[in-house]
Design a protein around this motif. Structure first.
Motif: not given
Length: 179
Positions: A139-150
């Motif tokens: 399903t449509s999942t938003t990507l977080d480009f703001t200070l992404p973490k792992g």
């Protein structure tokens, strides 16, 4: 899972390690490669010199991890962009996903589901990423480009630090992506 303490980094070395094997003929030097599925992030981090008050929280953080048993979230503080995007479809292990991005270019990092990814190529309705997608997206999942973490774990069960005459503490550690 804890977040890495907010004390900043002096330096950070990041790498993607791929499980690719190669064999080479000793006679002709012809090479054959085999690309296995495994790809993970690895990093070495050096923290700035810390006064005792800040060093205490970092010492406690590392002690609570109990070596490689615990995991934590961490990102590179300079990987920040105003890009936006979504993935609408992608199978677990995919490096090409269906979706859209606005303002994203190759080399931008994003977070999805607690995993850190880098865009390697953008297209009209698909884009390429590394490491391979950790979970299936349907399903449509938003990507977080703001200070992404792992999500990370220590690369060793040992952690140490130094202290000098001025009571400044030094921390350097290695970690790997927790998969």
């Amino acid at each position: 899972m804890a977040a890495f303490p907010s004390v900043g980094f002096t330096s950070m070395t990041m790498r993607l390690r791929s499980a690719t094997s190669i064999s080479q003929s000793p006679f002709t030097y012809d090479q054959q490669t085999y690309q296995h599925q495994g790809v993970r992030w690895e990093a070495e981090v050096q923290l700035p010199p810390l006064k005792r008050s800040d060093a205490k929280q970092v010492e406690a953080f590392f002690a609570a991890l109990r070596g490689q048993a615990g995991t934590f979230t961490m990102g590179n503080p300079i990987h920040n962009t105003t890009a936006t995007g979504t993935i609408t479809a992608g199978t677990k292990g995919a490096t090409t996903v269906t979706g859209t991005t606005t303002g994203a270019v190759a080399g931008d990092y994003f977070e999805i589901g607690g995993a850190l990814y880098i865009i390697t190529e953008t297209g009209v309705s698909t884009f390429d990423i590394m490491p391979p997608l950790r979970t299936a997206i349907s399903t449509s999942t938003t990507l977080d480009f703001t200070l992404p973490k792992g999500t990370w774990r220590l690369a060793s069960n040992e952690i140490g630090w130094s202290v000098n005459e001025a009571s400044l503490y030094g921390f350097t550690f290695a970690c790997v992506e927790a998969i």
